[in-house]
Design an enzyme around this catalytic site. Sequence first.
Site, short mmCIF file in Angstrom:
data_model
loop_
_atom_site.label_atom_id
_atom_site.label_comp_id
_atom_site.label_asym_id
_atom_site.label_seq_id
_atom_site.Cartn_x
_atom_site.Cartn_y
_atom_site.Cartn_z
N ASP A 1 78.92 -1.86 28.50
CA ASP A 1 80.34 -2.24 28.00
C ASP A 1 81.50 -1.53 27.55
OD1 ASP A 1 81.33 -5.43 26.65
OD2 ASP A 1 81.97 -3.73 25.25
N TYR B 1 89.64 0.56 24.45
CA TYR B 1 88.19 1.82 23.94
C TYR B 1 88.46 3.39 24.07
CZ TYR B 1 85.22 -2.44 23.05
OH TYR B 1 85.29 -2.92 22.58
N LYS C 1 87.55 -4.51 29.74
CA LYS C 1 88.59 -6.08 29.04
C LYS C 1 89.67 -5.63 29.00
CE LYS C 1 85.06 -5.99 25.64
NZ LYS C 1 84.43 -4.87 25.10
N HIS D 1 90.22 -9.53 26.51
CA HIS D 1 89.80 -9.29 25.23
C HIS D 1 89.98 -9.50 23.89
CE1 HIS D 1 88.19 -5.22 23.07
NE2 HIS D 1 88.28 -5.97 22.59
N1 LIG Z 1 85.15 -7.96 21.98
C1 LIG Z 1 85.05 -7.73 21.04
O1 LIG Z 1 86.48 -7.96 20.26
C2 LIG Z 1 84.01 -6.78 20.19
C3 LIG Z 1 84.41 -6.22 19.12
C4 LIG Z 1 83.30 -5.25 18.80
C5 LIG Z 1 82.89 -4.81 19.00
N2 LIG Z 1 82.32 -4.63 20.76
C6 LIG Z 1 81.38 -4.45 21.43
O2 LIG Z 1 80.16 -4.79 21.25
C7 LIG Z 1 79.60 -3.63 20.95
C8 LIG Z 1 78.61 -2.88 19.23
O3 LIG Z 1 79.30 -3.80 18.71
P1 LIG Z 1 80.01 -2.75 17.70
O4 LIG Z 1 79.91 -1.93 17.83
O5 LIG Z 1 81.35 -3.19 16.40
O6 LIG Z 1 78.45 -3.14 16.59
P2 LIG Z 1 76.77 -2.73 15.97
O7 LIG Z 1 75.70 -2.63 17.96
O8 LIG Z 1 76.85 -4.12 15.72
O9 LIG Z 1 77.00 -1.31 15.57
C9 LIG Z 1 76.87 -0.01 15.63
C10 LIG Z 1 76.02 0.82 14.94
O10 LIG Z 1 75.35 0.65 14.18
C11 LIG Z 1 74.28 1.93 14.57
N3 LIG Z 1 73.13 1.80 14.95
C12 LIG Z 1 72.81 1.58 16.68
N4 LIG Z 1 71.61 0.86 16.51
C13 LIG Z 1 70.49 1.15 15.71
C14 LIG Z 1 69.56 0.85 14.86
N5 LIG Z 1 68.83 1.09 16.26
N6 LIG Z 1 69.20 1.18 13.82
C15 LIG Z 1 70.15 1.53 13.59
N7 LIG Z 1 71.17 1.71 13.15
C16 LIG Z 1 72.11 0.92 14.02
C17 LIG Z 1 75.28 3.23 15.35
O11 LIG Z 1 75.08 3.85 14.90
P3 LIG Z 1 75.12 5.09 15.62
O12 LIG Z 1 76.18 5.43 16.80
O13 LIG Z 1 75.85 6.69 14.18
O14 LIG Z 1 73.98 5.56 16.19
C18 LIG Z 1 77.07 1.74 14.91
O15 LIG Z 1 77.35 2.55 13.77
C19 LIG Z 1 80.82 -2.91 20.56
O16 LIG Z 1 80.37 -1.47 20.50
C20 LIG Z 1 81.58 -2.60 21.81
O17 LIG Z 1 80.92 -2.53 22.61
C21 LIG Z 1 83.09 -6.09 21.27
#
Ligand SMILES: NC(=O)c1ccc[n+]([C@@H]2O[C@H](COP(=O)([O-])OP(=O)(O)OC[C@H]3O[C@@H](n4cnc5c(N)ncnc54)[C@H](OP(=O)(O)O)[C@@H]3O)[C@@H](O)[C@H]2O)c1
Length: 325
Positions: free
Chosen positions: A46, A51, A80, A113
């Site tokens: 994704d 990004y 997106k 997005h």
């Molecule tokens: N469409 C939208 O508007 C939108 C908005 C937000 C996000 N997204 C997408 O969704 C994805 C995920 O959301 P997100 O990045 O906001 O948050 P998330 O996936 O909920 O959390 C990511 C964070 O959690 C940590 N992490 C990952 N796996 C872990 C584990 N097994 N144990 C402990 N900590 C862990 C990571 O740290 P490290 O990286 O340091 O390991 C990072 O800081 C994004 O990357 C993006 O692709 C889309």
Amino acid sequence: MAAKIFMDMPGGLKMPAIGLGTWQSSDAEIENVLDTALESGYRHIDTAFSYENEATIGRILKNWFSCGKLKREEVFITTKLPMPGVHQDRVEMFMKKSLENLQLEYVDLYLIHFPIGTKYVEGQALPTPDKTQTEPTDHVAIWKKMEEQVDAGRTKTIGVSNFNLKQVDRILKSARIKPACLQVELHIYLQQRQLVTFCHQNSIVVVAYSPLGSPAFNKFLALFGLPPKKLPDMLHDETIKGMATKYKKTNAQIMLRYLLQRKIAAIPKSVTAARIKENIEIFDFNICAADMKILDDLEVGEKARICDFKLFSGILEHPEYPFPK
Ligand SMILES: NC(=O)c1ccc[n+]([C@@H]2O[C@H](COP(=O)([O-])OP(=O)(O)OC[C@H]3O[C@@H](n4cnc5c(N)ncnc54)[C@H](OP(=O)(O)O)[C@@H]3O)[C@@H](O)[C@H]2O)c1
């Protein structure tokens, strides 16, 4: 590894239920991250124009394709349309920019997005938070342009992100090509039940973003000098921890497996090799019905929303602001 699970998309396309999130993954990090993810069995990536890592992702994918380790059709790629592209005159331009960055002929899923368009400034992937200039946004007209991207073969499917039920329904009512996916913030504390039921009734795949509660969200706010927000901390929730001990899994794995059993795909982001592997090792166990109910009851609702986009000035006043104010 136990059999993976796929979400059925139009035209027989299958989306792997766990994808790699890449928001806040820098170019330097993506180099290792993507190799680790693909070697660990991820076949769903994704990304987004905003990004600013599409080009690095594209370069690494190209290496995998050209040495024959992976065929294009074996990996599901989502990108997106950024907020400055959310206008009927700019959909095609941004779609082409993303394909060029990714060095791909097509993506598998192209998402709007966010439901609000902002003024287009050459070279800007995101509006400047304190100087955001929103524009009137006509979803029906924009959707027609999204459909044209499918007709032109630039994307296999199209969908939306951060749209509310009413906004998805409006598109469904006018669409020639129905939205195949809704990507929204969704985790154990913000379960979005009504929206998920509506999507499932309309054969729309739901993808959960921030499925682990986006613990690094405040780093994003800090980039703009904004104060930190109090974030929900599911990775240390005691109830989830108890269940993790019972199933010999981690909190993250329980949270992702919970979504999977609700037929929701998830795109956890990590740049840490061990976590990247951990987050896809969720296909070899099953949370029993009684424990699913306990997890259901952890719902907090709106108060647990992290990504409300309110940092963009003027967004709350726009008629298409999607979330409860
Ligand atoms: N469409 C939208 O508007 C939108 C908005 C937000 C996000 N997204 C997408 O969704 C994805 C995920 O959301 P997100 O990045 O906001 O948050 P998330 O996936 O909920 O959390 C990511 C964070 O959690 C940590 N992490 C990952 N796996 C872990 C584990 N097994 N144990 C402990 N900590 C862990 C990571 O740290 P490290 O990286 O340091 O390991 C990072 O800081 C994004 O990357 C993006 O692709 C889309």
